[in-house]
Design a protein around this motif. Sequence first.
Motif, PDB file in Angstrom:
ATOM      1  N   GLU A 174      -2.401 -10.827  17.978  1.00  0.00           N
ATOM      2  CA  GLU A 174      -3.251 -11.394  17.764  1.00  0.00           C
ATOM      3  C   GLU A 174      -3.249 -12.052  16.319  1.00  0.00           C
ATOM      4  O   GLU A 174      -3.271 -12.946  15.420  1.00  0.00           O
ATOM      5  CB  GLU A 174      -5.221 -11.071  17.642  1.00  0.00           C
ATOM      6  CG  GLU A 174      -5.195 -11.867  17.456  1.00  0.00           C
ATOM      7  CD  GLU A 174      -5.477 -13.366  18.525  1.00  0.00           C
ATOM      8  OE1 GLU A 174      -5.641 -14.704  18.874  1.00  0.00           O
ATOM      9  OE2 GLU A 174      -5.248 -12.767  19.483  1.00  0.00           O
ATOM     10  N   GLU A 175      -2.556 -10.562  14.904  1.00  0.00           N
ATOM     11  CA  GLU A 175      -2.990 -10.766  13.663  1.00  0.00           C
ATOM     12  C   GLU A 175      -2.097 -11.738  13.599  1.00  0.00           C
ATOM     13  O   GLU A 175      -1.696 -12.551  12.646  1.00  0.00           O
ATOM     14  CB  GLU A 175      -2.554  -9.620  12.749  1.00  0.00           C
ATOM     15  CG  GLU A 175      -4.289  -8.821  13.156  1.00  0.00           C
ATOM     16  CD  GLU A 175      -4.454  -9.188  12.514  1.00  0.00           C
ATOM     17  OE1 GLU A 175      -4.977 -10.034  11.492  1.00  0.00           O
ATOM     18  OE2 GLU A 175      -5.840  -9.268  12.551  1.00  0.00           O
ATOM     19  N   ARG A 235      -0.299 -14.104  15.423  1.00  0.00           N
ATOM     20  CA  ARG A 235      -0.412 -15.818  15.666  1.00  0.00           C
ATOM     21  C   ARG A 235      -1.361 -16.084  14.484  1.00  0.00           C
ATOM     22  O   ARG A 235      -1.378 -17.006  14.752  1.00  0.00           O
ATOM     23  CB  ARG A 235      -1.471 -15.201  17.217  1.00  0.00           C
ATOM     24  CG  ARG A 235      -0.184 -15.276  18.478  1.00  0.00           C
ATOM     25  CD  ARG A 235      -0.368 -14.979  19.618  1.00  0.00           C
ATOM     26  NE  ARG A 235      -1.487 -14.417  19.870  1.00  0.00           N
ATOM     27  CZ  ARG A 235      -1.660 -13.652  20.723  1.00  0.00           C
ATOM     28  NH1 ARG A 235       0.015 -13.184  21.081  1.00  0.00           N
ATOM     29  NH2 ARG A 235      -2.596 -12.414  21.077  1.00  0.00           N
ATOM     30  N   LYS A 236      -2.381 -15.453  14.080  1.00  0.00           N
ATOM     31  CA  LYS A 236      -3.181 -16.118  13.070  1.00  0.00           C
ATOM     32  C   LYS A 236      -2.459 -16.602  12.140  1.00  0.00           C
ATOM     33  O   LYS A 236      -2.426 -17.351  11.551  1.00  0.00           O
ATOM     34  CB  LYS A 236      -4.234 -15.329  12.717  1.00  0.00           C
ATOM     35  CG  LYS A 236      -5.316 -14.432  13.553  1.00  0.00           C
ATOM     36  CD  LYS A 236      -6.407 -13.812  13.041  1.00  0.00           C
ATOM     37  CE  LYS A 236      -7.549 -13.111  14.026  1.00  0.00           C
ATOM     38  NZ  LYS A 236      -8.207 -12.810  13.620  1.00  0.00           N
ATOM     39  N   ARG A 237      -1.039 -16.262  11.136  1.00  0.00           N
ATOM     40  CA  ARG A 237      -0.060 -16.093  10.728  1.00  0.00           C
ATOM     41  C   ARG A 237       0.374 -17.557  11.196  1.00  0.00           C
ATOM     42  O   ARG A 237       0.783 -18.304   9.947  1.00  0.00           O
ATOM     43  CB  ARG A 237       0.145 -15.102  10.520  1.00  0.00           C
ATOM     44  CG  ARG A 237      -0.613 -14.183   8.990  1.00  0.00           C
ATOM     45  CD  ARG A 237       0.475 -12.889   8.714  1.00  0.00           C
ATOM     46  NE  ARG A 237       0.392 -12.392   8.872  1.00  0.00           N
ATOM     47  CZ  ARG A 237       0.879 -11.235   9.857  1.00  0.00           C
ATOM     48  NH1 ARG A 237      -0.164 -10.757  10.124  1.00  0.00           N
ATOM     49  NH2 ARG A 237       1.597 -10.478  10.795  1.00  0.00           N
ATOM     50  N   LYS A 252       1.314 -22.869  15.775  1.00  0.00           N
ATOM     51  CA  LYS A 252       0.849 -22.497  17.079  1.00  0.00           C
ATOM     52  C   LYS A 252       1.627 -23.571  17.303  1.00  0.00           C
ATOM     53  O   LYS A 252       1.900 -24.851  17.136  1.00  0.00           O
ATOM     54  CB  LYS A 252      -0.653 -23.018  17.670  1.00  0.00           C
ATOM     55  CG  LYS A 252      -1.785 -21.972  17.235  1.00  0.00           C
ATOM     56  CD  LYS A 252      -3.181 -22.272  17.731  1.00  0.00           C
ATOM     57  CE  LYS A 252      -4.072 -21.177  17.323  1.00  0.00           C
ATOM     58  NZ  LYS A 252      -3.831 -20.437  15.789  1.00  0.00           N
TER      59      LYS A 252
END
Length: 655
Positions: free
Chosen positions: A21-22, A24-26, A29
């Motif tokens: 998740e960390e 994917r935040k950086r 998408k």
Amino acid sequence: MALSSEYRPDPDTLLACVLGEERRKRRGKLKIFLGYIAGVGKTYEMLRSAHLKQAEGIDVRAGYVETHGRPETEALLEGLTIIPRNMMEYRGVTLPEFDLDAALRLRPSLVLVDELAHTNVPGSRHLKRYQDVEELLNAGIDVYTTLNIQHVESLNDVVAQVTHVVVRETVPDRVIDEAAEIEVVDLAPPELLQRLREGKVYVPDMAARAIEQFFNEGNLYALRELALRRAAERIDEQMLAWMQTRAIPGPWAAGEHILVSIGSGPLSERLIRTARRQADRMGAQWTAIYVETPAHHRLSKDAREQLGRTLELARKLGATTVTMFGLNIASTVIDYARRHNITRIIVGKTLRPRWQEYLFGSVVDQLIHDSGTIDVYVISSVEHIPEKIGDLEHLLPAAPPKDYLAASALVAAVVVIGWLIKSFISPTNLAMLFLLAVVVIAFRRGLRPAIFTAIIGVLAFDFFFVSPYLTFRVSDSEYLITFAGMIIVGALVSLLVARAREHAFAAQNREKETGTLYALSQDLAVAADTDSIIAAVTRHIREIFLWESVVLIPEGERLIVHPPGTGLALNADDIAVATWAFQHGAVAGYDTDTLHGSRLRYMPLKSSAGVLGILGVMPAEPEGIIAHDQERILTAFANQMALALERVNLTKKIP
């Protein structure tokens, strides 16, 4: 209320989800508009969704959109900001490509990049467009893209079996697995065929040929099912991950691990794709293993290239790749499977005559016999792929004429000795001298000359020592059994001696590789500064491969050749490739998918502190390949060098 231990989330799974998740935040998408064939409306739907995003105030740029001249699709481009295409020259023709650098400079929130499986023009930064998309995502930019199901790598052989068309442009499954969203763009096959007849898919003069070769209704239904199934699998993976992190009870796949045994033949690529599909369905880990037998060093250039492509395909599809040395493929695979808790083995079955399997043995039969509780899945080739008899090919290498002359001379010497002592010993005992000659030739010259020695030895024994003398006639029929025994025993002894030589040669090569790594580790252990480390590594590369190498170390915001004035002379293009490899922490350059036109391969020196520099090597053979075993040694060199540089850097920080 506290959760019972039975439904408590697994700590490792929870940690992996948090780290993911960390990440994917950086990362940007990715949304894929997936269709089962051209013409279903993927680009149209992508543009329509882009207009909705733009209406929400999001900065949307059209990086590369292929309208194929359709008016309704071109109309949707209006109102979107278009990034000008990068016009590239190739063989006298100017071709438009997606301008990756322009997109990175503009840094919009969302970029539209059509045709994910497209192969870029030679000279582009990346070999494939999906690599351009990955770089955009790593820069934090969202991407909308389109893809047809026949371009998914793991389904390549299935599509070929259904449509009888081999698709060359493919996308690794991991790209689809990392997509934040997949939207299936569907259209009923009869409606699609009607659009095709009206010329809305291809230009009208190509429509009839397209329908006949690829766009028949049976193919369309099969491809449509594949697209829906692949999208459903992705949704199922996301649902399972969500349930596991929230401790929602369910039927989890526990401890499944697939092992696929590959070789240097073309069937191995199908085995890799089959293993990937089974791993997806089972939610299992999977590993690809190659057993390096004593005959490995005799593989042809084509076979080595095929092996390298297969291992690279396995890595692209998400497998852990393992190379092990072993005298017997089946025994080595079973031993690895038992030590690593493998639950299923996938192996290929080649279509070769049964007598060859009786004579040289069958890996499949031995795996099934020795597997115990491990399931073995045998995958046959779609079409007849003749297998060369490996034992004969490796044990019967072409011998120079001097070897046969030496064999003839030795048989002649045995005849002279036998003629002098024939009065003292029986003819049957004289035959042992000829068998001794076979053993000597097998040990010194190889299997072919040894078999030749056995044959001419029998003829000489018959001619000089069997009554009637000096003729090839045999008065006693029992001597025919003696002759047959001499040839059979001679051939078997030659085979055993030749195998022993092969095993000794293979052991010598492995010992040489181990000694090389040990010698480098010793040199690096006593190296007190960066210059000493670089000198040791470049010297060993030159001694082993006869290749030139160079090391670049960051100074400020630039990479500098270190020590200055040493190694290869690099131009601005070389520095640019090395900089990309340093910034992305990935291998680039020669014989890779990224900036493959470079004359050097650039390998990042990774440590726990990050990328410390770049090791560049220039193979001596132009247009050649870096073989799998060479790449393995280079990777080991780079890893050891990174550890040594990290040690020196830490020492400098100690007051």
